[in-house]
Scaffold this active site. Structure first.
Site, PDB file in Angstrom:
ATOM      1  N   GLY A  47       2.483  -3.059   8.296  1.00  7.73           N
ATOM      2  CA  GLY A  47       3.298  -3.603  10.153  1.00  7.73           C
ATOM      3  C   GLY A  47       4.061  -3.846  10.376  1.00  7.73           C
TER       4      GLY A  47
ATOM      5  N   THR B  96       0.606  -1.072   0.257  1.00 12.06           N
ATOM      6  CA  THR B  96      -0.104   0.207  -0.316  1.00 12.06           C
ATOM      7  C   THR B  96       0.926   0.844  -0.131  1.00 12.06           C
ATOM      8  OG1 THR B  96      -1.870  -1.821   1.172  1.00 12.06           O
ATOM      9  CG2 THR B  96      -1.881   1.393   1.250  1.00 12.06           C
TER      10      THR B  96
ATOM     11  N   GLU C 257      -6.661  -4.465   4.288  1.00 12.58           N
ATOM     12  CA  GLU C 257      -6.780  -5.830   3.392  1.00 12.58           C
ATOM     13  C   GLU C 257      -7.360  -5.540   2.164  1.00 12.58           C
ATOM     14  OE1 GLU C 257      -4.185  -7.380   2.850  1.00 12.58           O
ATOM     15  OE2 GLU C 257      -3.096  -6.022   4.238  1.00 12.58           O
TER      16      GLU C 257
END
Length: 669
Positions: A197, A158, A440
């Site tokens: 993350g 992303t 997601e």
């Protein structure tokens, strides 16, 4: 050593110390352990509750859990330090106990860190991508390092300006034939990798999704995955050309260590492009080796696992709210005593649909997981079924996260003011489900992807008369007429299937008659397309739950309870879309009124003796819930006072600021 651990329930009936809660458990019409084993037991079950109990007991036996204050009392740096320390201890403990299976390892480290394992993306997407997209030679080189945590990675896809639209990702990998390297750049501000993350402070490698250009900048070769070192393995300092850090504080995660990454002329060897599906030779020629659809296999697997994750989060929220409702008394009845709030129909109206929906979610996930295994875990990838897996997993992820977020908020409100405390455990669950609505894949985008697949299916209806497999779309090929009245459970399924089929046919006909471009067709009708996707997913969930109810019917003690839960889920879902059923002449307004006004409350009353046992069957350890309100023993108020006394601000009988204010006041007198 794991095998020698106790596989029995964490708690027994005599562990209940609150008399109201004890009466609730004694009123159950079935054995809780029998239900737990039916839904979650067995070595072939995804949830494998007995093995999970063993791992949980091992995890919580470690003394590190007694060395720090509750997380809400730690500042950001202390909190991060605790989680990093616990995460590394969890890794060492898993190695000591010989826990190597991917799923079991994931369970263990998650439980050990109270659901805050700092390297979750490493053990899931990072490793999975290396295993499925790296060449044999690359796997031999990289996987031992990754599995032993000598390197720690994350999945960087992303970007700041692009999320769901993967084809427009801007990060570039340009091949330099003179040095046999790729030159990596994030050429614009919107190309910045954003959100991965553990990127902010924890990982030293990333799997980078980038646009490949070879043999030079003028020859695009599409999206490829690259294995990129970003920090020095000895000092943990960012490497030259690498800018990274944490992003702004997240609403959904207290410490997610989500980060950003910018690259300026970072070079990596040519063989650090993952090469199972494609490779670039020394002359810069691009070669395709495998089906490019496998590039998205990791995302599909992750999306399926998220559905299990959402189900578990919601189950925790419901467990907390239901147990608290069996302890809390509020309002005075005619006998002059306070009323247990679980006895109020309005409280049942809040919570019973939540628990019915959660059981439906578990069965829907199992059906999705079985489809995933059939397609991706076989010796030969079943590419012809990939579109169905993509469509159903996209829709279920969107549906379960959005419904889960809404229902977890309902659970929070059902606990009154105490539910807003961090110590309740619910607000954190609500935040995680809230975040799940966008990561997601944004839910609205995912619903539209489901709709595109369904419309393609509708265009092929004339070509395929009947489907042989138990496909989730099999009902679209059926000519079954809708039931005139609802007599049995299958009638609900047929109603929802006819509704979905009719909505899809109407939209398909409308789009085929339109002369607008495909883009304009979908854009103009996007609101209704999302609605149609939801209707389809509700049908999938209902049918999956129905299959579970049929299996439960073999058990006399809880078979009727499952039927009651099915009625609640079906009626609650139906009434929220009453307009569809009335407009399509599937039901009358009077029929829907009868269902929601009389049938639904009747089901609440029938389920009332079993509500606590239904949440007990989820089999959560108190440490997993991390809730003062949801303790198995029911000592809610004692737990709240104990947590309050731990607040570090209470170490001052008088806060220093008040002393200074008083001194200033005295000096002016």
């Amino acid at each position: 050593m794991v095998e020698s651990q106790d596989q029995g329930p964490y708690y027994q009936l005599n562990d209940t110390k609150n008399p109201d809660l004890l009466r609730e458990r004694q009123s159950a019409t079935f054995d809780v352990e029998e239900l737990t084993q039916f839904v979650f037991g067995g070595p072939n079950s995804y949830f494998n509750v007995n093995r999970r109990r063993q791992l949980t007991r091992l995890a919580y036996a470690h003394p590190v859990h007694d060395t720090h204050l509750p997380i809400e009392y730690l500042d950001a740096d202390d909190y991060y330090s605790v989680l990093i320390r616990k995460s590394f201890i969890a890794i060492k403990e898993a190695e000591r106990y010989g826990i190597t299976d991917r799923k079991l390892l994931g369970w263990f480290v998650s439980v050990f860190t109270n659901g805050r394992f700092m390297f979750g993306l490493h053990t899931s997407m990072f490793l999975h991508t290396l295993e499925t997209m790296a060449s044999d030679e690359q796997q031999e080189k990289f996987l031992p390092l990754a599995r032993s945590f000598q390197i720690i990675g994350t999945y960087a896809q992303t970007e700041l300006g692009h999320g769901s639209n993967l084809q427009r990702l801007e990060t570039e990998a340009v091949f330099d034939i003179n040095t046999d390297t790729f030159v990596l750049n994030t050429p614009t501000i919107t190309a910045t990798k954003f959100w991965p993350g553990a990127l902010g402070r924890s990982t030293n490698y990333v799997l980078l999704m980038a646009q490949l250009f070879t043999p030079d900048r003028n020859h695009p070769a599409g999206l490829q995955m690259f294995f990129v070192q970003i920090r020095d393995l000895n000092t943990h300092e960012p490497l030259p050309g690498v800018e990274l850090g944490e992003i702004s504080t997240r609403f959904g995660h207290e410490v997610g260590d989500n980060g950003y990454l910018r690259l300026h002329n970072v070079r990596i060897p040519r063989n650090h492009m993952l090469m199972k599906l494609a490779y670039v030779d020394e002359q810069g020629t691009f070669h395709r080796l495998g089906d490019p659809r496998l590039l998205y296999g990791t995302m599909l697997a992750t999306r399926v696992n998220l559905c299990a994750y959402f189900s578990i989060l919601l189950a925790r929220a419901i467990t907390i709210a239901m147990r608290y409702s069996a302890v809390r008394r509020q309002g005075q009845n005619p006998n002059g005593k306070e009323t247990l709030i679980l006895d109020y129909p309005l409280q049942q109206e809040k919570l019973v649909p939540c628990i019915a929906t959660n059981y439906a979610f578990f069965y829907a996930f199992i059906k999705l997981e079985n489809l995933r295994r059939e397609i991706l875990d076989s010796d030969t990838i079943l590419f012809e079924l990939l579109p169905e897996l993509h469509a159903v997993s996209s829709g279920l992820k969107a549906y379960m996260s959005s419904i889960g977020e809404r229902f977890s908020q309902t659970c929070r409100v059902a606990c009154g003011g105490h539910g807003y405390l961090v110590a309740s455990g619910i607000k954190g669950l609500n935040n995680q489900l809230d975040a799940g609505c966008t990561y997601e894949g944004d839910n609205s985008v995912l619903y539209q992807q489901t709709a595109r697949y369904l419309l393609k299916v509708m265009q092929q209806l004339d070509e395929v008369s009947e489907m042989e497999t138990e496909s989730s779309i099999k009902f679209l090929y059926s000519t079954t007429t809708p039931p005139a009245t609802i007599i049995n459970l299958d009638d609900y399924c047929r109603l929802f299937e006819c509704r979905s089929q009719m909505l899809l046919k109407s939209m398909s006909n409308r789009l085929s008659e339109s002369e607008a471009s495909t883009y304009n067709k979908f854009s103009k009708n996007s609101i209704e397309l999302v609605h149609i996707s939801k209707a389809f997913i509700e049908t999938v969930v209902l049918r999956a739950f129905y299959d579970g109810v049929r299996k439960a019917s073999e058990h006399k003690s809880f078979g009727p309870v499952f039927e009651q839960l099915f009625h609640v889920f079906a009626i609650h879902t139906l009434r929220n879309s009453a307009t569809d059923f009335i407009r399509l002449k599937l039901l009358t307004a009077d029929q829907i009124y009868q269902l929601e006004t009389f049938n639904l409350p009747d089901m609440y009353a029938r389920l009332r003796p079993n509500l606590i046992s239904l949440v007990d069957a989820f089999d959560f350890h108190d440490n997993e819930l991390n809730s003062c309100l949801g303790r198995y023993d029911g000592q809610v108020y004692e737990a709240l006072m104990e947590r309050a006394r731990l607040n570090p601000t209470n170490r001052h009988k008088v806060h220093p600021v008040w002393k200074s204010i008083k001194q200033e006041t005295k000096s002016k007198l």
